[in-house]
Design an enzyme around this catalytic site. Structure first.
Site, PDB file in Angstrom:
ATOM      1  N   TYR A  82       0.855  -1.186   0.000  1.00  0.00           N
ATOM      2  CA  TYR A  82       0.000   0.000   0.000  1.00  0.00           C
ATOM      3  C   TYR A  82       0.890   1.235   0.000  1.00  0.00           C
ATOM      4  O   TYR A  82       1.862   1.307   0.754  1.00  0.00           O
ATOM      5  CB  TYR A  82      -0.900   0.003   1.238  1.00  0.00           C
ATOM      6  CG  TYR A  82      -1.783   1.221   1.372  1.00  0.00           C
ATOM      7  CD1 TYR A  82      -2.834   1.454   0.488  1.00  0.00           C
ATOM      8  CD2 TYR A  82      -1.573   2.151   2.392  1.00  0.00           C
ATOM      9  CE1 TYR A  82      -3.667   2.565   0.624  1.00  0.00           C
ATOM     10  CE2 TYR A  82      -2.404   3.265   2.540  1.00  0.00           C
ATOM     11  CZ  TYR A  82      -3.441   3.462   1.661  1.00  0.00           C
ATOM     12  OH  TYR A  82      -4.250   4.565   1.795  1.00  0.00           O
ATOM     13  N   ASP A 135       9.215   2.934  -0.090  1.00  0.00           N
ATOM     14  CA  ASP A 135       8.167   3.522   0.731  1.00  0.00           C
ATOM     15  C   ASP A 135       8.409   3.058   2.163  1.00  0.00           C
ATOM     16  O   ASP A 135       7.995   1.968   2.557  1.00  0.00           O
ATOM     17  CB  ASP A 135       6.795   3.088   0.209  1.00  0.00           C
ATOM     18  CG  ASP A 135       5.659   3.659   1.044  1.00  0.00           C
ATOM     19  OD1 ASP A 135       5.945   4.245   2.109  1.00  0.00           O
ATOM     20  OD2 ASP A 135       4.496   3.515   0.628  1.00  0.00           O
ATOM     21  N   LYS A 162       4.289   8.665   9.223  1.00  0.00           N
ATOM     22  CA  LYS A 162       4.035   8.016  10.510  1.00  0.00           C
ATOM     23  C   LYS A 162       5.018   8.469  11.611  1.00  0.00           C
ATOM     24  O   LYS A 162       4.821   9.523  12.172  1.00  0.00           O
ATOM     25  CB  LYS A 162       3.985   6.494  10.325  1.00  0.00           C
ATOM     26  CG  LYS A 162       2.819   6.137   9.368  1.00  0.00           C
ATOM     27  CD  LYS A 162       2.354   4.721   9.360  1.00  0.00           C
ATOM     28  CE  LYS A 162       1.020   4.650   8.625  1.00  0.00           C
ATOM     29  NZ  LYS A 162       1.032   3.949   7.348  1.00  0.00           N
TER      30      LYS A 162
END
Ligand SMILES: *Cc1c(COP(=O)(O)O)cnc(C)c1O
Length: 432
Positions: free
Chosen positions: A148, A243, A271
């Site tokens: 994702y 990522d 995050k």
């Protein structure tokens, strides 16, 4: 720990929420659809624990889906945020915090010489892909099934049938023409990638990958996979994007690229670098990053990008993570939880497969090895839902889906880990 009792207040809030927000939530997985029942509304958190609107207490392994590596409301982070907020929430002008966070990121990641702050992981990957396209003059993007990268149009794409067919939209509203620019191949499968390169060779701008997959549940890279990926992309002059929105400052201070000694061209972060505030970032070598406006022609901007309150949370979080022994402790705790889970499942005769890298892990309800999306999907999600409810009843808050990671924070105590092991023993035994 309060166990029994009703979820009256959460239910009341959820009923109100559903009237005014789609599904009652602002991000789909929060709605508990994959495990049944209704979501809990969280009132507050402290360290490794959270309390819901009905006053029930849980040991938290969601940790806001990864950012809270220090646990909830760490006093030093709260102080840094309060101090920043008192000086003004936003200026839309440069502030010191941006420089400090950018310096800390560049120091942690040798592959990053310059970095641009954005407001989410989605924005980070979307912008990195734009830069890769501008840099190469090519348009196609290769990603891996089950990874994702946020919800931008071009990355909400599932695999066509067969490794070298073009992608198809994963959501209504994504134009077919966008999805066709994205090719998906199985994670951990370098041969499929080589085939795509041979077939579409000249049109590919970048390969984007979660170096440790976290969004199909935790799936580590096979030995040599990332190095092969680096070698292949280098040879073909294709930009390699890691990522590291989850793995950055999680699996090692310098992310998966430090842990596996493989350097990408561009890195996406999010995050943890926001310490609980909405932050993302992308960075790489000076030559490529200087193509970004206002240095260069690749446009990308943000009213609240580099927000001083968010920067303060990030800077303080990274400062604390720098302390010696941090990642050893996380590894040690991760191993403890892993051992407890495996042992509890074995005693109860429930087949699970546990994948773990440091303080992120997933117990898949399957007997087979989980090394890609297809093998992750072999998991028994009904059994996971059963286990999830069993743990929740016993005061342990796990992700409400099989295909997510559990995160351990530095705030988790010996007692937390012991309580988790006991809860798991009972939950596994109670399973049909
Ligand atoms: C969470 C996540 C994103 C998206 O970040 P948001 O802040 O939710 O937009 C992108 N990539 C990975 C690997 C993620 O885990």
């Amino acid at each position: 720990m309060k166990k029994a009792g009703s979820n009256e207040k959460s239910r009341w809030l959820f009923a109100r929420a559903r009237e005014v927000m789609p599904g009652g939530v602002n991000s789909p997985v929060r709605a508990f659809k994959a495990v049944g029942g209704q979501p809990l509304f969280i009132e507050r958190g402290s360290g490794s624990h959270i309390w819901d609107a009905d006053g029930k207490e849980y040991v938290d392994y969601v940790c806001s889906w990864g950012p809270l590596i220090l646990g909830h409301a760490h006093p030093k982070v709260v102080a840094a945020v309060s101090e920043a907020a008192a000086k003004g929430m936003s200026f839309g002008a440069p502030t010191r915090g941006e420089v400090e966070l950018a310096e800390a990121i560049c120091k942690a990641f040798p592959s990053i010489e310059m970095v641009r702050m954005v407001n989410s992981g989605t924005e980070a990957v979307m912008s990195a892909v734009r830069l890769a396209r501008a840099f190469t003059g090519k348009e196609k993007v290769v990603k891996f099934e089950g990874c994702y990268h946020g919800h931008s149009d071009g990355l909400l794409v599932k695999a066509g049938s067969g490794a070298t067919t073009l992608g198809i939209p994963d959501s209504p509203g994504v134009p077919t023409a966008f999805a066709e620019q994205t090719i998906s191949v199985p994670f951990n499968d370098i041969d499929s990638l080589a085939t795509v390169f041979d077939t579409l060779g000249d049109g590919i701008a970048c390969v984007v990958v979660e170096p440790v997959a976290g969004n199909m549940g935790v799936v580590p890279p096979k030995a040599g996979f990332l190095a092969d990926l680096r070698e292949l992309t280098h040879r073909r002059r294709v930009v390699l994007i890691f990522d590291e929105v989850i793995t950055g400052f999680r699996v090692a201070y310098g992310g998966a690229q430090e842990l596996f000694s493989v350097e990408p061209d561009l890195t996406c972060l999010g995050k943890i670098i926001g310490g609980g505030m909405p932050v993302g970032a992308y960075g790489g070598r000076r030559g490529m990053m200087e193509m970004v406006a206002p240095c260069g022609p690749v446009y990308q901007a943000g009213t609240l990008s580099g927000n001083p309150v968010a920067m303060a949370a990030g800077v303080e979080t990274l400062r604390i993570l720098c302390e010696p022994g941090t990642y050893e402790r996380l590894e040690e705790m991760g191993r403890k939880v892993e051992e407890g889970m495996i042992e509890a499942a074995r005693e109860a005769g429930v087949p699970i497969r546990l994948n773990r890298v440091g303080s992120m892990m997933t117990a898949f309800f399957t007997a087979g090895e989980v090394s890609d999306y297809a093998t992750a999907k072999a998991s028994d999600t009904a059994r996971y839902a059963e286990f999830f409810r069993g743990m929740l009843e016993r005061g342990v808050y796990l992700a409400p889906s099989q295909f997510e990671a559990a995160f351990i924070s530095l705030a988790h105590s010996k007692e937390d880990l012991e309580a988790t092991r006991e809860a798991a023993e009972e939950a596994f035994k109670g399973m049909p």
